[in-house]
Design a protein around this motif. Structure first.
Motif, short mmCIF file in Angstrom:
data_model
loop_
_atom_site.label_atom_id
_atom_site.label_comp_id
_atom_site.label_asym_id
_atom_site.label_seq_id
_atom_site.Cartn_x
_atom_site.Cartn_y
_atom_site.Cartn_z
N MET A 184 31.67 31.65 26.50
CA MET A 184 32.99 31.40 27.09
C MET A 184 33.20 32.27 28.34
O MET A 184 32.59 33.34 28.46
CB MET A 184 34.09 31.70 26.08
N ALA A 185 34.11 31.83 29.20
CA ALA A 185 34.50 32.65 30.35
C ALA A 185 36.01 32.61 30.46
O ALA A 185 36.64 31.57 30.25
CB ALA A 185 33.86 32.13 31.63
N ASN A 186 36.58 33.77 30.78
CA ASN A 186 38.02 33.93 30.87
C ASN A 186 38.31 34.50 32.27
O ASN A 186 37.99 35.66 32.54
CB ASN A 186 38.39 34.94 29.77
N LEU A 187 38.87 33.66 33.15
CA LEU A 187 38.92 34.00 34.58
C LEU A 187 40.38 33.97 35.08
O LEU A 187 41.11 33.03 34.75
CB LEU A 187 38.09 32.99 35.38
N THR A 188 40.76 34.97 35.84
CA THR A 188 42.15 35.05 36.31
C THR A 188 42.22 35.48 37.77
O THR A 188 41.47 36.38 38.18
CB THR A 188 42.94 36.12 35.49
#
Ligand SMILES: NC(=O)c1ccc[n+]([C@@H]2O[C@H](COP(=O)([O-])OP(=O)(O)OC[C@H]3O[C@@H](n4cnc5c(N)ncnc54)[C@H](OP(=O)(O)O)[C@@H]3O)[C@@H](O)[C@H]2O)c1
Length: 337
Positions: free
Chosen positions: A226-230
């Motif tokens: 998973m990737a969590n990008l902001t």
């Protein structure tokens, strides 16, 4: 016998903020000559050229690309204009290093690459992070397998840019919005470590002009990663990238996309820090040096920041924009995703 390296005549197209920083690093490279600067207004080009030490100033971009002495052009205009300005340079057989985002969407990126091929002329996206020694070391650590399989990437880039209707960052006509301006970095972090995701889910918040101001993106990969990008223009973030792996984790510390240091924690508690060994400048010299090496080898495409990498990066951004409902009416009209 050592052969003499060619000196390249660099030109800057668009005398704005990033152009100044890039040029101050270009000065660190002995085979880069600060040759020409062009702005839409001659007096601004003259001021920029005089202050930074360029030999020639032009009051139009057309005049710049018509100068036979120009070898390579650094395009530093807003991303809404990268396609137009890259096509102008490439059709005059001027090598191009074009600021990120390379364009507004995949159709424009493909058109620019077709033009580079047709004119047998070099084109590269100025994604400077790819060339930072600390970023390259981090990728080497991931590839070595010492941390086991990469499962989650968490990456951010945010700063508070007070709202002003006319500001480039909020102007939809100039490609305004955090995603293409700074969110592209967290997207790059996910792309270069995990690839293109299977599923993307987003939440976005918009400014009064309709430009996207903040965005959170969660990506799921076929193998469960998973990737969590902001990214955001409304608040400050640590601006770091964390890689969660089966046997430990690694942090590219703030500001992770520039020259920085790396901390690696391994199960059992061992912590290793790789210090930042970068000494001079902002870190733009690494990409500029790479461009000249490519030109020495008569390449039209970089083997490091390849066209496929730029295409994938833009495809990733297009998919995020579709999910979040971020559109650029002047550019997306004929876009078939
Ligand atoms: N790699 C990095 O670290 C980094 C950092 C910041 C920005 N960037 C990228 O660099 C690009 C430029 O950003 P910036 O912050 O330097 O922008 P900026 O200060 O607003 O400068 C943009 C320049 O573009 C030219 N331009 C041409 N057509 C224009 C138009 N229709 N409207 C406005 N400007 C126009 C102007 O140059 P003249 O009037 O002088 O011709 C202006 O000085 C963006 O694509 C951004 O994503 C990269």
């Amino acid at each position: 016998m050592t052969s003499q390296r060619k000196t390249y005549n660099w030109a800057v197209l668009g005398c704005g903020k990033i152009a100044r920083k890039f040029v101050s690093d270009l000065k660190l490279l002995p085979n880069a000559r600060l040759y020409a600067a062009a702005a839409r207004d001659l007096s601004r080009a003259q001021e920029f050229a005089g202050e930074l030490g360029f030999e020639v100033a032009y009051g139009s971009y057309e005049a710049l690309v018509s100068d036979p002495k120009v070898d390579v052009v650094y395009i530093a205009t807003p991303h809404s204009h990268h396609r137009e300005h890259a096509l102008l340079c490439l059709s005059h057989q001027k090598a191009v290093l074009c600021e990120k985002a390379l364009a507004m969407n995949s159709n424009e990126v493909n058109e620019m690459m077709a033009c580079a091929r047709e004119n047998n002329t070099f084109l590269m996206e100025a994604f400077w992070t790819m060339f930072q020694p600390s970023y390259q070391k981090a990728m080497e650590i991931l590839r070595s397998g010492e941390l086991g399989k990469l499962k989650i990437v968490r990456s951010d880039f945010a700063f508070n840019a007070p709202y002003l209707e006319d500001k480039r960052l909020y102007n939809v006509k100039l490609g305004g919005g955090s995603l293409l301006d700074i969110g592209i970095y967290p997207v790059f972090a996910a792309l270069t470590s995990l690839g293109l995701p299977e599923t993307i889910k987003t939440f976005a918040d918009f400014s009064p002009t309709g430009s996207e101001e903040s965005i959170s993106v969660i990506c799921k990969y076929a193998d469960g990663a998973m990737a969590n990008l902001t990214s955001s223009f409304s608040s400050y973030s640590p601006t770091q990238t964390e890689y969660f792996c089966e046997k430990g984790h690694m942090v590219l510390t703030p500001r992770w996309f520039t020259p920085t240091h790396i901390t690696v924690w391994k199960e059992g508690g061992e912590v290793t820090t790789y210090p930042n060994e970068h000494k001079q400048g902002f870190g733009y010299q690494y990409e500029a040096e790479h461009v000249m090496k490519c030109l020495d080898q008569n390449r039209i495409e970089s083997p490091v920041m390849s066209w496929q990498m730029s295409r994938d990066l833009m495809k990733f951004l297009d998919r995020i924009r579709i999910d979040a409902g971020i559109f650029f009416p002047d550019h997306d009209k004929n876009l078939f995703f």
